[in-house]
Design a protein around this motif. Structure first.
Motif, short mmCIF file in Angstrom:
data_model
loop_
_atom_site.label_atom_id
_atom_site.label_comp_id
_atom_site.label_asym_id
_atom_site.label_seq_id
_atom_site.Cartn_x
_atom_site.Cartn_y
_atom_site.Cartn_z
N TYR A 110 0.82 -1.21 0.00
CA TYR A 110 0.00 0.00 0.00
C TYR A 110 0.85 1.25 0.00
O TYR A 110 1.87 1.34 0.68
N SER A 111 0.41 2.23 -0.76
CA SER A 111 0.86 3.61 -0.65
C SER A 111 -0.36 4.50 -0.88
O SER A 111 -1.24 4.16 -1.68
N ALA A 112 -0.40 5.63 -0.19
CA ALA A 112 -1.52 6.55 -0.37
C ALA A 112 -1.64 6.97 -1.83
O ALA A 112 -2.75 7.16 -2.36
N SER A 113 -0.49 7.07 -2.51
CA SER A 113 -0.51 7.51 -3.90
C SER A 113 -1.16 6.50 -4.84
O SER A 113 -1.50 6.83 -5.99
N ASN A 114 -1.36 5.25 -4.36
CA ASN A 114 -2.01 4.26 -5.21
C ASN A 114 -3.43 4.66 -5.60
O ASN A 114 -3.97 4.16 -6.58
N TYR A 115 -4.02 5.57 -4.81
CA TYR A 115 -5.41 5.95 -5.05
C TYR A 115 -5.57 7.37 -5.57
O TYR A 115 -6.68 7.89 -5.60
#
Length: 274
Positions: A110-115
């Motif tokens: 997970y990374s916040a930038s994935n979304y």
């Protein structure tokens, strides 16, 4: 459906590889070679697959085509194109990857930038790039569902299909990876059925895994040996039976050969009961 395990097992020859899989009841396999293998080795494996009535269900990419490191991203993108070309060459059911982690940390984490909206746009563009470089006619390119990157829901996968807008883009369904919270856990049977109802016409391959809600806080849903968790496999296989007869179905992420053999026995016991 064609049944298999999501690993090649340790082996010393193509015949040993095929014998071991068929001995477990497999009728499909993940590719035991990648695009860097010499043609002679490919031919040996494919000859054994043919003589053992094994299809090649998946050619894996398993590299981060969304890497924030530009040189790594380009190298991984080239490899994905080459793996899709391999899948087309050998007539595999699909070439599969995950969308990838666009931030720091592991390639599948997970990374916040994935979304971010711009990440979604890059996923669409990257997938189009991979498919257009090969223009496959015999195989499909698919993205495995994940709990913390696109696509993490059947609705999001359906939107991806529309936005990528390529006939060769298909669905690799891993329903357990999307059971990523208590709400989906509570309604997991209805959720699994919803996944198949919404995406069934585009599903080319399925991972059949079991999961269990552990006591760890705040929430921990973990994979477990098929038949020992809380997935209703009667429901799962009834849904798969509605799909194409060539749909490939893989057990994966088990610790050793014995565990895979036990899982395959459980799968066949379930199918026999149905």
């Amino acid at each position: 459906m064609r049944l298999g395990i999501g690993t090649t097992l340790d082996h010393d020859s193509p015949q040993e590889w095929a014998d071991a899989l068929v001995g477990m009841g497999c009728t499909t396999a993940v590719s035991p070679f990648d695009c860097t293998a010499p043609q002679s080795l490919k031919r040996e494996y494919l000859a054994q697959a043919n003589s053992h009535a094994l299809s090649i269900g998946e050619v894996g990419v398993w590299k981060n085509v969304m890497s924030p490191d530009q040189s790594e991203r380009q190298a991984n993108l080239a490899y994905a194109q080459q793996q899709l070309a391999l899948a087309e060459e050998i007539g595999a059911r699909c070439c599969v990857n995950i969308s990838g982690n666009s931030g720091s940390g592991g390639w599948d984490q997970y990374s916040a930038s994935n979304y971010l909206p711009e990440t979604y746009d890059r996923i669409v563009e990257t997938t189009q790039n991979i498919i257009d470089a090969v223009n496959p006619q015999r195989t499909s390119y698919a993205i495995e569902c994940m709990p913390w990157m696109v696509p993490d829901s059947p609705e999001q996968y359906l939107q991806l299909i529309a936005d990528i807008n390529r006939p060769a883009f298909a669905v690799h369904l891993d329903y357990t990876n999307m059971i990523n919270g208590v709400e989906r856990w509570i309604g997991k049977n209805a959720f699994i059925e919803h996944c198949f109802n919404l995406l069934g016409s585009k599903v080319v391959s399925v991972h059949v895994k079991d999961v269990q809600l552990s006591a760890n806080l705040p929430t921990s849903i973990v994979e477990i040996q098929p038949g020992k968790g809380d997935i209703d496999f009667n429901l799962v296989f009834r849904q798969i039976a509605k799909l194409s007869e060539e749909t490939t179905v893989f057990v994966e992420h088990l610790p050793n050969r014995d565990a895979y053999a036990q899982a395959m026995k459980y799968v066949y016991k379930t199918l026999k009961s149905l």
